[in-house]
Structures are given as C-alpha cells and as structure tokens.
Design a protein around this motif. Structure first.
Motif, short mmCIF file in Angstrom:
data_model
loop_
_atom_site.label_atom_id
_atom_site.label_comp_id
_atom_site.label_asym_id
_atom_site.label_seq_id
_atom_site.Cartn_x
_atom_site.Cartn_y
_atom_site.Cartn_z
N MET B 128 0.83 -1.20 0.00
CA MET B 128 0.00 0.00 0.00
C MET B 128 0.87 1.25 0.00
SD MET B 128 -3.32 0.35 0.84
CE MET B 128 -4.34 1.30 1.85
N GLN B 129 1.88 1.27 0.83
CA GLN B 129 2.73 2.45 0.92
C GLN B 129 3.49 2.67 -0.37
OE1 GLN B 129 4.97 1.97 4.59
NE2 GLN B 129 3.37 3.09 5.72
N SER B 130 3.86 1.57 -1.01
CA SER B 130 4.59 1.72 -2.26
C SER B 130 3.69 2.32 -3.34
CB SER B 130 5.20 0.36 -2.65
OG SER B 130 4.99 0.08 -3.99
N ILE B 131 2.43 1.90 -3.35
CA ILE B 131 1.50 2.47 -4.33
C ILE B 131 1.19 3.93 -3.99
CG2 ILE B 131 -0.87 2.32 -5.21
CD1 ILE B 131 -0.47 -0.73 -5.14
N CYS B 132 1.11 4.23 -2.70
CA CYS B 132 0.91 5.62 -2.29
C CYS B 132 2.08 6.49 -2.73
CB CYS B 132 0.76 5.71 -0.77
SG CYS B 132 -0.87 5.23 -0.19
N GLU B 133 3.26 5.94 -2.67
CA GLU B 133 4.45 6.67 -3.12
C GLU B 133 4.33 6.98 -4.61
OE1 GLU B 133 7.60 8.78 -2.76
OE2 GLU B 133 6.66 7.82 -1.03
#
Lengths: 228, 228
Positions: B128-133
């Motif tokens: 999730m955090q990688s996609i948010c990035e």
DNA sequence: TCGCCTATATGATAAATATCATATTTAAAA
DNA sequence: TTTTAAATATGATATTTATCATATAGGCGA
C-alpha cells in the motif's frame, strides 16, 4: 442502529467492508464537521492523522503554485474518502483540501483506520483498490496533459463534470466551478479557459447562462476530447 | 537457503515483510525471465495476472500516443515491483513495460501476492505504501507539467536520473536514454529536448559526450529546476 | 574500412498558449 | 436601490513550444 451505518460514505467507500461491530467502533470515534464553500478542510503541509469521509458536498484537492495559481488535482464528492494517501504514507498533506460546495465531513482517526486495515482483509483490499484507482486516474491525467491540447482537455473536463455531478433541472451543470477553478483543473490560464468556453458557446457546443454552463452537444464535445 | 531470500527485490520491495516460509512459497512459484533492451515485458491492454520483480536492469512504463509519441510515466529499477496497480485493480495493463537496459525479472502469480496480502499485515501495508508513493510522485509530476517550463522539467529530470541511477567512472549518467526517451519523460518534442540539451551544454551546465550526458553544474541545474 | 541507417543537431517557421490591458457583467454589501 | 468589488469577457501582443526541413555525426553490419 447508529448514524454511520446509514451514511452514504459507508455505502460507497472502502468502509462498506466493515461489519456491525466495526461500524459501532467507527461511530464512536468519528467527529463531524461542517465546511463552508471556500473553506479548507486541511492545508498543504498539515499533519492530519486520519481520514475525512465526505458525507455531503464537493471538495477539491489542490496545490498552489509559486505564481499564485491553484492547480486542482482531484475533486472529491459525497461517498468518498479524503486524505488516505498522506495518512498511509505517514506524511503531512501534499495538497490542500477545500470545499467547492458546502460540505459535511466526518473525521476518522488514523488508529481506527489502521485497526480496520489490519483486521479486515476486505477493507484493506478496498482501500488499496481505491488508491489504485486514483493512481490510474492520475497517470491518465499526466498523459492527457502532454498529449492533448487545452481545447481537448476542456471538452474532456466538461464531460467529466457532467458525468460525475449531473445537471440541474435547467440543464446547467450541477457542480458550479469558477472559471478560475475550471482552468485549474485543466491546467491552463484562466483567460485561455474563458476564451475557449466562449468559442464553444459560439459553436453551440455549450451555452453560458451567466456563470453557469449547459452542455448542449455532448457528442461533439466527446469528438473534440478524443480527436487526434 | 533459496534464491529469492538473497534477491535484491526481496531486500528492497514490499516483499521484505515476508517470512521464511513465505519466501520458500515465493521461490517455488516464481519464474525468471531475461528481457533485452528495447523488448517488452508486457504491453498495454495485456492481462498479466501477477507482478514482476525487477532483479536487474531498468524498465520504463509508457503509453503510446495517437501521434506516435511514447510518453514515459515511470522508470523502474532493480529492487522494484512492476504491474502491481493493474493486478490489484483487476484490469489489463494501462501502460506498456519495456526494458531500457537489459533486464532480469521474476514473475510472481497473482494468487501468491493475494495470499501474502491477506495473511501478512506488514506486507499489505508495505504494498500500500509503495503504491501511495507512486501516487504522490504522479501528482507531483502532474503539477510540474502544468507549472514548470520544458527547460525546468529537463533540469529536474536530469537531476532525477543522476540521483536515482548515478554516474559512470567517466562521470556520464549511468542510465542511458535516447533523446527521444528523455523527451518522453519530460513530455516534450524530441527536437525541443535536443535543443535545450544543446543550450545547457553551451552554458556549461552539462557536457554532451556523444550520446552520453555529464552533469557538470548540479547547483545551477537545481536552481533552474526550482526557479519561479 | 566503407557505406548505410538512424540518432542527434540546428535553423526556419507555425501554432498554441500565456500575459497584459481593459471592458463588461454579476453579485454582494452598504 | 445604489455602490463597489470581484468575476467574466475580449483584444492585442509576447512567449513558449511544436513542426517541418535539412544537415551532420555515430554506430553497426557487410
């Protein structure tokens, strides 16, 4: 039966995956806020520590440029969540959120969201998919900014506003943006936006009723938006 | 000790959250592929049904426009995952992925990723955090496309390439993009890109060594990238 | 090494868009 | 209602960027 259970956000957003018990937990931790048109929900750089449910109204996520122009990244309408990205990235807001029409929003603390994320696979998947949707949108916008002219983007944006927000009984677009805001959405100067609206008007593609806009020829607008 | 355990992707990506057992499962389901410079990993519209780990090399995610120009949305380097967005959205790829330099990639079937997502909270949060990035990056790119000139974006992109990929012993940028690809990254015509590189060269901001580029004055480039 | 193809380079021009100036209209406040 | 400020509209012009034409250089296979 508590309030959150019937809320439109609960029906439309990632929150639809929550079970009864979780909804009760949600209802107990949320706080409700009324935001008047033009006011901010949060500003760029602010630490929000949670997400906002948009119960009613319309908001814009935007970034102010050095030369004073406000670029609109996304419109958010009732049923959607706001501030998910920053919360998950553990960062201050990258954009400002302001009301385009009077809003009613509920704030949900980060701890609740993280709890749901860790304990409800369907919720975490929904949240993930919603952010993926934003990412796809954003990438398509990027492509449009490079590959389409301002005229094409204006036609595209008018159709988007019509599709997403609908029209009033008098056929005018339900969402009322200023010319400046519309320019901020398509990424151009306000004067250029006004000029093209005027052109569209003369070509009977749209009708300008004061500050309101009626889309008269959807087919022709679609053709402009998609032409090479 | 199996191969995936030592892999750079396992060390850098969301996969770092996997435990020993999960890594074994991963190693048994993955398939390895070699992609030569210029070849595609997947094309726009293709259903991939999984993600690709970039073990070595560099790839580009891009979209071909109607007029034949290839707009580059993102570069992907070793240690990163590819195709996460489409997989999660359950959609065919929105972009094509091609090798900019010879690549070694591993394919992980969707079923594996979903399994990890549902059973490992740290993994799902990482993903999730990688996609948010990616989303944040994309939004910032959108803003830059509207608020910055081509010259500013070129300076910005050169600095990005220098930062992310480093330089060779002879100081030339390690990643070698054609002028056309560089133009595709900043969203401009190839000739405009070449012309500005030539200007930067004359101003001693960069040096053009054949098709390679040396950044000579990082400070001045940064100033150009950020100036009003 | 030679010739050929493609990438890079540069000039000339056209097109798109921004900026500045100034009306005109609209809506809000007195 | 009258006044006033802000939003919308339009013209003139400047600037940026794309497009088209053509030249030059680099790299690769024969």
């Amino acid at each position: 039966m508590n309030k959150c259970d019937q809320c439109i956000v609960r029906q439309l957003s990632s929150l639809k995956a929550l079970n009864k018990e979780e909804v009760v937990k949600l209802a107990n931790s949320k706080t409700t806020h009324h935001i008047k048109k033009g006011e901010a929900i949060f500003e760029e750089g602010e630490v929000t520590n949670g997400v906002f449910c948009v119960k009613d109204g319309v908001g814009k996520l935007s970034k102010l440029s050095a030369n004073g122009k406000d670029q609109i990244i996304k419109l958010v309408k009732s049923g959607e969540l706001l501030g998910q990205r920053s919360m998950i990235s553990n960062e201050p807001a990258n954009l400002s959120a302001k009301a385009v029409a009077d809003m009613e929003v509920c704030f949900i603390p980060k701890s609740e969201i993280i709890h749901f994320f860790n304990n409800n696979n369907q919720f975490s998947m929904n949240l993930m998919q919603s952010i993926c949707e934003d990412l796809k949108e954003s990438e398509n916008d990027k492509i449009a900014l490079v590959q389409k002219t301002v005229k094409q983007r204006l036609a595209e944006t008018l159709l988007y506003l019509h599709n997403s927000f609908g029209e009033n009984p008098d056929k005018t677009l339900k969402i009322q943006l200023s010319r400046e805001e519309l320019a901020g959405m398509i990424g151009t100067a306000t004067e250029s936006c006004i000029r093209l609206l005027s052109d569209f008007n003369k070509l009977n593609l749209i009708e300008l009723v004061g500050k309101k806009i009626v889309l008269q020829d959807l087919k022709a607008l679609k053709k402009i938006a998609e032409q090479l």
